[in-house]
Write a protein that holds these residues in place. Sequence first.
Motif, PDB file in Angstrom:
ATOM      1  N   LEU A 165       0.832  -1.206   0.000  1.00 31.49           N
ATOM      2  CA  LEU A 165       0.000   0.000   0.000  1.00 31.49           C
ATOM      3  C   LEU A 165       0.862   1.249   0.000  1.00 31.49           C
ATOM      4  CD1 LEU A 165      -2.771  -0.975   2.601  1.00 31.49           C
ATOM      5  CD2 LEU A 165      -3.107  -0.618   0.140  1.00 31.49           C
ATOM      6  N   ASP A 166       1.907   1.254   0.808  1.00 34.04           N
ATOM      7  CA  ASP A 166       2.786   2.420   0.906  1.00 34.04           C
ATOM      8  C   ASP A 166       3.438   2.751  -0.433  1.00 34.04           C
ATOM      9  OD1 ASP A 166       2.215   2.767   3.571  1.00 34.04           O
ATOM     10  OD2 ASP A 166       4.057   1.815   4.295  1.00 34.04           O
ATOM     11  N   PHE A 167       3.748   1.724  -1.215  1.00 34.19           N
ATOM     12  CA  PHE A 167       4.434   1.935  -2.483  1.00 34.19           C
ATOM     13  C   PHE A 167       3.481   1.927  -3.679  1.00 34.19           C
ATOM     14  CE2 PHE A 167       7.949   0.985   0.260  1.00 34.19           C
ATOM     15  CZ  PHE A 167       8.988   1.748  -0.262  1.00 34.19           C
ATOM     16  N   GLY A 168       2.186   1.985  -3.405  1.00 36.94           N
ATOM     17  CA  GLY A 168       1.210   2.093  -4.473  1.00 36.94           C
ATOM     18  C   GLY A 168       1.117   0.868  -5.359  1.00 36.94           C
ATOM     19  N   MET A 169       1.472  -0.292  -4.828  1.00 35.84           N
ATOM     20  CA  MET A 169       1.458  -1.523  -5.616  1.00 35.84           C
ATOM     21  C   MET A 169       0.236  -2.396  -5.330  1.00 35.84           C
ATOM     22  SD  MET A 169       5.514  -2.536  -5.514  1.00 35.84           S
ATOM     23  CE  MET A 169       5.339  -3.877  -6.705  1.00 35.84           C
ATOM     24  N   LEU A 170      -0.622  -1.917  -4.440  1.00 39.46           N
ATOM     25  CA  LEU A 170      -1.822  -2.657  -4.072  1.00 39.46           C
ATOM     26  C   LEU A 170      -2.993  -1.691  -4.043  1.00 39.46           C
ATOM     27  CD1 LEU A 170      -2.573  -5.577  -3.146  1.00 39.46           C
ATOM     28  CD2 LEU A 170      -2.357  -4.755  -0.794  1.00 39.46           C
ATOM     29  N   ASP A 171      -4.109  -2.094  -4.633  1.00 41.45           N
ATOM     30  CA  ASP A 171      -5.297  -1.242  -4.626  1.00 41.45           C
ATOM     31  C   ASP A 171      -5.676  -0.884  -3.192  1.00 41.45           C
ATOM     32  OD1 ASP A 171      -5.226  -1.714  -7.307  1.00 41.45           O
ATOM     33  OD2 ASP A 171      -7.269  -2.495  -7.466  1.00 41.45           O
ATOM     34  N   LYS A 172      -6.042   0.366  -2.987  1.00 39.34           N
ATOM     35  CA  LYS A 172      -6.371   0.824  -1.633  1.00 39.34           C
ATOM     36  C   LYS A 172      -7.839   0.561  -1.313  1.00 39.34           C
ATOM     37  CE  LYS A 172      -2.644   4.172  -1.158  1.00 39.34           C
ATOM     38  NZ  LYS A 172      -2.251   5.567  -0.811  1.00 39.34           N
ATOM     39  N   ARG A 173      -8.182  -0.710  -1.249  1.00 39.35           N
ATOM     40  CA  ARG A 173      -9.524  -1.059  -0.818  1.00 39.35           C
ATOM     41  C   ARG A 173      -9.686  -0.657   0.650  1.00 39.35           C
ATOM     42  NH1 ARG A 173     -11.256  -7.004  -3.299  1.00 39.35           N
ATOM     43  NH2 ARG A 173     -10.875  -6.495  -5.497  1.00 39.35           N
ATOM     44  N   PRO A 174     -10.870  -0.228   1.034  1.00 43.45           N
ATOM     45  CA  PRO A 174     -11.080   0.211   2.424  1.00 43.45           C
ATOM     46  C   PRO A 174     -10.666  -0.835   3.445  1.00 43.45           C
ATOM     47  CG  PRO A 174     -12.931   0.887   1.077  1.00 43.45           C
ATOM     48  CD  PRO A 174     -12.061   0.028   0.202  1.00 43.45           C
ATOM     49  N   ALA A 175     -10.925  -2.107   3.183  1.00 42.02           N
ATOM     50  CA  ALA A 175     -10.569  -3.159   4.138  1.00 42.02           C
ATOM     51  C   ALA A 175      -9.060  -3.259   4.299  1.00 42.02           C
ATOM     52  CB  ALA A 175     -11.128  -4.503   3.673  1.00 42.02           C
ATOM     53  N   PHE A 176      -8.323  -3.049   3.200  1.00 40.96           N
ATOM     54  CA  PHE A 176      -6.865  -3.118   3.267  1.00 40.96           C
ATOM     55  C   PHE A 176      -6.318  -1.963   4.096  1.00 40.96           C
ATOM     56  CE2 PHE A 176      -6.638  -5.092  -1.290  1.00 40.96           C
ATOM     57  CZ  PHE A 176      -7.402  -6.157  -0.857  1.00 40.96           C
ATOM     58  N   VAL A 177      -6.821  -0.771   3.817  1.00 41.31           N
ATOM     59  CA  VAL A 177      -6.331   0.431   4.509  1.00 41.31           C
ATOM     60  C   VAL A 177      -6.651   0.355   5.996  1.00 41.31           C
ATOM     61  CG1 VAL A 177      -6.546   2.937   4.664  1.00 41.31           C
ATOM     62  CG2 VAL A 177      -6.468   1.827   2.420  1.00 41.31           C
ATOM     63  N   ALA A 178      -7.853  -0.083   6.336  1.00 37.86           N
ATOM     64  CA  ALA A 178      -8.238  -0.185   7.745  1.00 37.86           C
ATOM     65  C   ALA A 178      -7.371  -1.212   8.475  1.00 37.86           C
ATOM     66  CB  ALA A 178      -9.719  -0.558   7.851  1.00 37.86           C
ATOM     67  N   TYR A 179      -7.098  -2.323   7.817  1.00 41.54           N
ATOM     68  CA  TYR A 179      -6.242  -3.357   8.404  1.00 41.54           C
ATOM     69  C   TYR A 179      -4.827  -2.816   8.627  1.00 41.54           C
ATOM     70  CZ  TYR A 179      -3.732  -7.898   8.538  1.00 41.54           C
ATOM     71  OH  TYR A 179      -2.945  -8.966   8.872  1.00 41.54           O
ATOM     72  N   ALA A 180      -4.288  -2.146   7.618  1.00 38.05           N
ATOM     73  CA  ALA A 180      -2.947  -1.567   7.747  1.00 38.05           C
ATOM     74  C   ALA A 180      -2.898  -0.535   8.863  1.00 38.05           C
ATOM     75  CB  ALA A 180      -2.524  -0.938   6.418  1.00 38.05           C
ATOM     76  N   ASP A 181      -3.948   0.244   8.998  1.00 39.68           N
ATOM     77  CA  ASP A 181      -3.993   1.243  10.071  1.00 39.68           C
ATOM     78  C   ASP A 181      -4.004   0.573  11.442  1.00 39.68           C
ATOM     79  OD1 ASP A 181      -3.990   3.301   8.235  1.00 39.68           O
ATOM     80  OD2 ASP A 181      -6.143   3.687   8.350  1.00 39.68           O
ATOM     81  N   ARG A 182      -4.746  -0.509  11.577  1.00 36.93           N
ATOM     82  CA  ARG A 182      -4.758  -1.231  12.859  1.00 36.93           C
ATOM     83  C   ARG A 182      -3.370  -1.774  13.192  1.00 36.93           C
ATOM     84  NH1 ARG A 182      -9.677  -3.157  10.670  1.00 36.93           N
ATOM     85  NH2 ARG A 182      -8.823  -5.219  10.146  1.00 36.93           N
ATOM     86  N   LEU A 183      -2.702  -2.301  12.186  1.00 36.60           N
ATOM     87  CA  LEU A 183      -1.354  -2.825  12.401  1.00 36.60           C
ATOM     88  C   LEU A 183      -0.396  -1.719  12.826  1.00 36.60           C
ATOM     89  CD1 LEU A 183      -1.177  -5.132   9.268  1.00 36.60           C
ATOM     90  CD2 LEU A 183      -1.194  -5.923  11.639  1.00 36.60           C
ATOM     91  N   SER A 184      -0.502  -0.574  12.193  1.00 39.49           N
ATOM     92  CA  SER A 184       0.407   0.543  12.488  1.00 39.49           C
ATOM     93  C   SER A 184       0.221   1.090  13.888  1.00 39.49           C
ATOM     94  CB  SER A 184       0.203   1.667  11.464  1.00 39.49           C
ATOM     95  OG  SER A 184       0.544   1.224  10.165  1.00 39.49           O
ATOM     96  N   GLU A 185      -0.953   0.861  14.475  1.00 40.96           N
ATOM     97  CA  GLU A 185      -1.229   1.362  15.813  1.00 40.96           C
ATOM     98  C   GLU A 185      -0.733   0.423  16.913  1.00 40.96           C
ATOM     99  OE1 GLU A 185      -2.451   4.321  16.925  1.00 40.96           O
ATOM    100  OE2 GLU A 185      -2.047   4.835  14.826  1.00 40.96           O
ATOM    101  N   ARG A 186      -0.267  -0.745  16.551  1.00 42.75           N
ATOM    102  CA  ARG A 186       0.248  -1.650  17.572  1.00 42.75           C
ATOM    103  C   ARG A 186       1.513  -1.065  18.201  1.00 42.75           C
ATOM    104  NH1 ARG A 186      -1.866  -6.397  18.368  1.00 42.75           N
ATOM    105  NH2 ARG A 186       0.075  -7.193  19.291  1.00 42.75           N
ATOM    106  N   PRO A 187       1.638  -1.116  19.521  1.00 43.26           N
ATOM    107  CA  PRO A 187       2.815  -0.548  20.181  1.00 43.26           C
ATOM    108  C   PRO A 187       4.131  -1.096  19.641  1.00 43.26           C
ATOM    109  CG  PRO A 187       1.119  -1.016  21.805  1.00 43.26           C
ATOM    110  CD  PRO A 187       0.633  -1.583  20.508  1.00 43.26           C
ATOM    111  N   ALA A 188       4.186  -2.389  19.363  1.00 43.42           N
ATOM    112  CA  ALA A 188       5.428  -2.973  18.845  1.00 43.42           C
ATOM    113  C   ALA A 188       5.748  -2.430  17.456  1.00 43.42           C
ATOM    114  CB  ALA A 188       5.321  -4.495  18.804  1.00 43.42           C
ATOM    115  N   ALA A 189       4.724  -2.227  16.632  1.00 45.28           N
ATOM    116  CA  ALA A 189       4.947  -1.661  15.301  1.00 45.28           C
ATOM    117  C   ALA A 189       5.456  -0.230  15.412  1.00 45.28           C
ATOM    118  CB  ALA A 189       3.661  -1.709  14.486  1.00 45.28           C
TER     119      ALA A 189
END
Length: 207
Positions: A165-189
Amino acid sequence: MSITLHHHPFSRAAGTLWALEELGCPYELEYVDLQAGSHKQAEFKGLNAMGKLPTLVDGELVVTEAAAIALYLGDRYGLGELAPTPDDPARGTYLRWSLYAPSVIEPGCLAKAASWEFKAGSAGWGTYEEMLDTIEAAIGDGPWLLGERFSMADVIFGGTVRWMLDFGMLDKRPAFVAYADRLSERPAAKRATQINDRIRDERGLNG
């Protein structure tokens, strides 16, 4: 301290660093100067004949390939927590999506970006559209690939989705973006991002 991760912040080792932070086990980072070609020198290729990152050394054991490293770490240091045990029914789903990332998402996105011509039935990753639908089905209602249970599969699969997603190689479907956002909010991430950013600054890699 037995774990050493050979690392560069602009490599897949950045994701391995996240895996280590999720586990909370002690480790050391060994910076590999990619610009100077250190990864292709004989000393490093003695650890990894491909001259690639990440390369992880745990005592006398050397593990390479990002997905394999994450699976190894999950089994070795997070079994029953970040990795389902072999008798856990979730183990199959866990392995499926962990291996789907390097074997389907990465080549599928590259094939799309580079306009490769191939027969979908002959390629292990099938069509780009089928891949997108499969990713969305894997995420499902979430929040994680195993439902309410976060696992190392999310680090492998989710890390690949975030990167694409960051490199524009995957369509930004809402489910993908929401999932990536959840991952980015993890303290370890977040900790891993801070460490990677610090190394980039210290090594002058941002300019």
